[in-house]
Design a protein around this motif. Structure first.
Motif, PDB file in Angstrom:
ATOM      1  N   ARG A 132       0.616  -1.326  -0.193  1.00  0.00           N
ATOM      2  CA  ARG A 132      -0.133   0.004   0.814  1.00  0.00           C
ATOM      3  C   ARG A 132       1.075   1.274  -0.284  1.00  0.00           C
ATOM      4  N   GLU A 133       1.776   1.433   0.790  1.00  0.00           N
ATOM      5  CA  GLU A 133       2.580   2.606   1.261  1.00  0.00           C
ATOM      6  C   GLU A 133       3.340   3.158  -1.081  1.00  0.00           C
ATOM      7  N   ARG A 134       3.903   1.579  -1.577  1.00  0.00           N
ATOM      8  CA  ARG A 134       4.280   2.076  -3.026  1.00  0.00           C
ATOM      9  C   ARG A 134       3.440   1.923  -3.671  1.00  0.00           C
ATOM     10  N   TRP A 135       2.367   1.792  -3.332  1.00  0.00           N
ATOM     11  CA  TRP A 135       0.635   1.705  -4.609  1.00  0.00           C
ATOM     12  C   TRP A 135       0.487   3.514  -4.190  1.00  0.00           C
ATOM     13  N   ARG A 136       0.212   4.088  -3.362  1.00  0.00           N
ATOM     14  CA  ARG A 136       0.510   5.305  -2.666  1.00  0.00           C
ATOM     15  C   ARG A 136       1.363   6.081  -4.060  1.00  0.00           C
ATOM     16  N   GLY A 137       2.610   5.760  -3.786  1.00  0.00           N
ATOM     17  CA  GLY A 137       3.226   6.456  -5.000  1.00  0.00           C
ATOM     18  C   GLY A 137       2.908   6.709  -6.181  1.00  0.00           C
ATOM     19  N   ASP A 138       2.983   5.098  -6.938  1.00  0.00           N
ATOM     20  CA  ASP A 138       2.581   3.983  -7.816  1.00  0.00           C
ATOM     21  C   ASP A 138       1.186   4.818  -8.945  1.00  0.00           C
ATOM     22  N   LEU A 139      -0.094   5.692  -7.609  1.00  0.00           N
ATOM     23  CA  LEU A 139      -1.428   5.241  -8.322  1.00  0.00           C
ATOM     24  C   LEU A 139      -1.197   6.336  -9.347  1.00  0.00           C
ATOM     25  N   PRO A 140      -0.878   7.649  -9.227  1.00  0.00           N
ATOM     26  CA  PRO A 140      -0.887   8.407 -10.175  1.00  0.00           C
ATOM     27  C   PRO A 140      -0.320   8.253 -11.625  1.00  0.00           C
ATOM     28  N   ALA A 141       0.921   7.343 -11.869  1.00  0.00           N
ATOM     29  CA  ALA A 141       1.221   7.703 -13.410  1.00  0.00           C
ATOM     30  C   ALA A 141       0.116   5.733 -13.545  1.00  0.00           C
ATOM     31  N   VAL A 142      -0.528   5.172 -12.140  1.00  0.00           N
ATOM     32  CA  VAL A 142      -1.347   4.226 -13.282  1.00  0.00           C
ATOM     33  C   VAL A 142      -2.690   4.792 -13.586  1.00  0.00           C
ATOM     34  N   THR A 143      -3.200   4.953 -12.426  1.00  0.00           N
ATOM     35  CA  THR A 143      -4.622   6.237 -12.989  1.00  0.00           C
ATOM     36  C   THR A 143      -4.037   6.998 -14.147  1.00  0.00           C
ATOM     37  N   GLU A 144      -3.563   7.400 -14.949  1.00  0.00           N
ATOM     38  CA  GLU A 144      -3.113   8.894 -15.629  1.00  0.00           C
ATOM     39  C   GLU A 144      -2.933   7.647 -17.285  1.00  0.00           C
ATOM     40  N   LEU A 145      -2.436   6.853 -17.027  1.00  0.00           N
ATOM     41  CA  LEU A 145      -1.917   5.009 -18.331  1.00  0.00           C
ATOM     42  C   LEU A 145      -3.494   4.502 -18.465  1.00  0.00           C
ATOM     43  N   ALA A 146      -3.593   4.347 -17.186  1.00  0.00           N
ATOM     44  CA  ALA A 146      -5.551   3.541 -17.838  1.00  0.00           C
ATOM     45  C   ALA A 146      -7.033   4.569 -17.814  1.00  0.00           C
ATOM     46  N   SER A 147      -6.867   5.953 -18.285  1.00  0.00           N
ATOM     47  CA  SER A 147      -6.864   6.716 -18.336  1.00  0.00           C
ATOM     48  C   SER A 147      -7.138   6.886 -19.706  1.00  0.00           C
ATOM     49  N   GLY A 148      -5.807   6.470 -20.689  1.00  0.00           N
ATOM     50  CA  GLY A 148      -6.714   6.449 -21.990  1.00  0.00           C
ATOM     51  C   GLY A 148      -6.530   4.973 -22.813  1.00  0.00           C
ATOM     52  N   LEU A 149      -7.068   4.013 -21.473  1.00  0.00           N
ATOM     53  CA  LEU A 149      -6.978   2.197 -22.160  1.00  0.00           C
ATOM     54  C   LEU A 149      -8.004   1.950 -23.083  1.00  0.00           C
ATOM     55  N   ASP A 150      -9.149   2.781 -22.498  1.00  0.00           N
ATOM     56  CA  ASP A 150     -10.848   2.320 -22.850  1.00  0.00           C
ATOM     57  C   ASP A 150     -10.428   0.384 -22.497  1.00  0.00           C
ATOM     58  N   THR A 151     -11.225   0.041 -23.447  1.00  0.00           N
ATOM     59  CA  THR A 151     -10.705  -1.232 -22.374  1.00  0.00           C
ATOM     60  C   THR A 151      -9.428  -2.452 -23.421  1.00  0.00           C
ATOM     61  N   ALA A 152      -8.290  -1.522 -23.683  1.00  0.00           N
ATOM     62  CA  ALA A 152      -6.530  -1.983 -23.716  1.00  0.00           C
ATOM     63  C   ALA A 152      -6.197  -2.515 -22.643  1.00  0.00           C
ATOM     64  N   VAL A 153      -4.775  -3.156 -22.417  1.00  0.00           N
ATOM     65  CA  VAL A 153      -3.865  -3.656 -21.410  1.00  0.00           C
ATOM     66  C   VAL A 153      -2.810  -2.533 -21.662  1.00  0.00           C
TER      67      VAL A 153
END
Length: 568
Positions: A132-153
């Motif tokens: 969870r500590e690591r996730w707090r630092g990686d969350l912004p980059a993950v959500t930014e990547l997910a915003s442009g994925l739609d149904t892709a990976v």
């Protein structure tokens, strides 16, 4: 000899050594480069297949109705605790024991920072708090990547950790949340890290995801840099390796010295082989071939083998002398056997039953006295036919069955005048048998015996003649209904015995013995005459005649194998 050895063996060997040396110096290097490139591509393909399996695993929550049902219930009731419990159970069941992922994090779209479910694989060595500590630092980059994925990976690299990211949608294609799976990198790229010839290897799963799996990241270009890629439906995996060809080929240097030693050893071996082949192998092979030919029947076989060896020249001369003596002995034995058989056959054929002649003349005389019928002329003609066959002016040992039947028919005509309607004769011989060759006068004595024993004084009788082919034999059977007494069977067994002496037999008893011995002499012990009891009062006399075999399949000495059937 030295010139021949130098020209035929040493020079080609030197050329071969030079060609092999060139191959070791240049061809082996190219082949090694091809081999390592193929191995690198294969290992990268294996890594891509494993990454593809991880992509398929990321779709599992979408296939499971639990997530959508829990989300729908949450939208209707607003009970987040129930949503968290149901989703946590789902992701724990899917990913907690999956060795492909170190951990999995799912954050809901309405509050990605505050509402996140973390599932940690126990074998990864990380705790939920650390994740969870690591996730707090990686969350912004993950959500930014997910915003442009739609149904892709998508794939994201964060401080050496690779995330597989995808959006999970409800039935209205609205985002429920973002799933991030932390890949267990050794599982996917361990084969690349174990390449012994590579000093550095890196892979790339997408933009900004270049990371090393062995050593430092290789340069983009240069000597020894290999590049490969595998294109899958959901991603493109690129790989780069730095190959150390000098270390790969270092072990082949000693082979050049080994090549020279092998060439010298081969030269000596070939010289020794040539010596033994000329002085020993060829003479032995010639003697073995000659012995095999003699065993196959080539008497008098000679061999010519000049080796310069006194021992083998002596053996060759002795072999040729033995073969010539063997040929001479077999020629003598063969001529003696032919003369003996010819004498036996002529002696057996010279016997004529005087009782038959007396009975015939008596019948003709009786017919002439009672009625001046033209039958007398016919009987005389029939008698002339039988006498001609008995005398055999042409000296033929065998005749066609059709000619033999003319003698039989003449005899039957004569005997029919004696017995009249008291004798019934049935003949069943297919036309296909009429060209078969049989010994002259083998049927008439047997039919006469059947008539004499098949009709008692004042009685009636029936005689049947039939023939057929069985394997390579002609079978002729004469059947009468006169019956056999135990005394008759003993008498027949004595007459048909192979060692029966006809010289001591009364002339009236030599007919069937004559036929039996003639068949055995001509065709071997498998053929001959047998007489046996049938059903009721029937008595069958069977003659077995061997037919000529096809060309190249000559009859073996001693006669052919006996046909199966009833024994007499």
């Amino acid at each position: 000899m030295t010139f021949i050895i130098l020209l035929c063996w040493l020079l080609p060997m030197l050329l071969a050594a030079g060609a092999l040396g060139g191959y070791l110096s240049f061809g082996l290097g190219r082949q090694s480069r091809r081999a390592v490139a193929q191995q690198f591509q294969l290992n990268l393909q294996m890594g891509a297949d494993r990454v593809e399996s991880a992509v398929e695993a990321s779709r599992l929550p979408s296939y499971d109705p639990e997530l959508r049902e829990a989300w729908t219930q949450y939208r209707q009731e607003g009970n987040y605790a129930l949503l968290y419990r149901r989703c946590s159970s789902l992701f724990t069941r899917l990913y907690q024991s999956d060795s492909r992922f170190r951990y999995a994090v799912f954050c809901f779209s309405d509050d990605p920072e505050g509402r996140a479910i973390a599932v940690v694989n126990g074998s990864s060595g990380a705790s939920e708090r650390q994740v969870r500590e690591r996730w707090r630092g990686d969350l912004p980059a993950v959500t930014e990547l997910a915003s442009g994925l739609d149904t892709a990976v998508g794939f994201l690299e964060r401080d050496g950790q690779i995330y597989l990211v995808r959006n999970l949608l409800d039935s209205g294609y609205q985002t429920i949340g973002v799933l991030a799976l932390a890949l267990n990198q050794p599982y996917y790229f361990e084969d690349l890290s174990l390449l012994s010839w590579a000093s550095a290897v890196s892979v790339e799963l997408g933009p900004d995801t270049l990371f090393p799996v062995k050593g430092e990241t290789p340069p983009e270009a240069g000597e020894g840099v290999l590049e490969a890629s595998v294109n899958k439906r959901d991603f493109l995996l690129r790989g780069r390796a730095l190959a150390d060809y000098d270390a790969l080929l270092a072990g082949f240097g000693a082979y050049r010295y080994m090549l020279g030693a092998m060439a010298l050893s081969l030269l000596l071996l070939l010289f020794t082989f040539r010596f033994f082949r000329r002085k020993i192998s060829r003479p032995i092979q010639a003697l073995m071939a000659g012995a095999a030919d003699i065993q196959g029947g080539q008497w008098g076989r000679r061999i010519d083998c000049r080796t310069g060896s006194r021992e083998f020249e002596y053996l060759t001369a002795s072999f040729n002398q033995m073969s010539a003596q063997l040929q001479n002995q077999f020629d003598c034995l063969y001529q003696e056997e032919l003369a003996r058989r010819d004498a036996q056959i002529k002696a057996l054929q010279s016997h004529i039953n005087p009782h038959f002649l007396n009975n015939t003349l008596e019948t003709i005389n009786w017919q002439a006295r009672i009625s001046g019928d033209a039958n007398v002329s016919k009987m005389i003609e029939a008698l002339s036919t039988v006498l001609d066959a008995a005398l055999d002016r042409k000296g033929r040992p065998e005749v066609r069955l059709s000619e033999e039947m003319t003698y039989v028919n003449a005899y039957l005509y004569i005997i029919s005048q004696r017995f009249g309607k008291r004798l019934a004769v049935d003949i069943d011989l297919p036309d296909a048998l009429m060209d078969c060759m049989v010994p002259r006068l083998i049927l008439q004595p047997v039919i006469e015996n059947a008539v004499e024993h098949g009709i008692g004084p004042g009685g009636t009788g029936r005689v049947a003649l039939r023939g057929y082919l069985k394997e390579n034999f002609l079978i002729l059977e004469i059947e009468n209904n006169g019956g056999l007494s135990p005394e008759d069977e003993a008498h027949i067994a004595r007459l048909l015995s192979p060692d029966h002496d006809m010289a001591a037999e009364p002339s009236g008893n030599i007919g069937i013995a004559n036929v039996n011995q003639r068949l055995r002499i001509l065709y071997g012990p498998a053929c001959g005459l047998s007489i046996f009891r049938g059903e009721g009062s029937l008595v069958t006399a069977r003659l077995t005649v061997a037919l000529p075999r096809e060309e190249g399949d000559a009859r073996a000495p001693g006669g052919p194998s006996a046909p199966s059937g009833r024994e007499g």
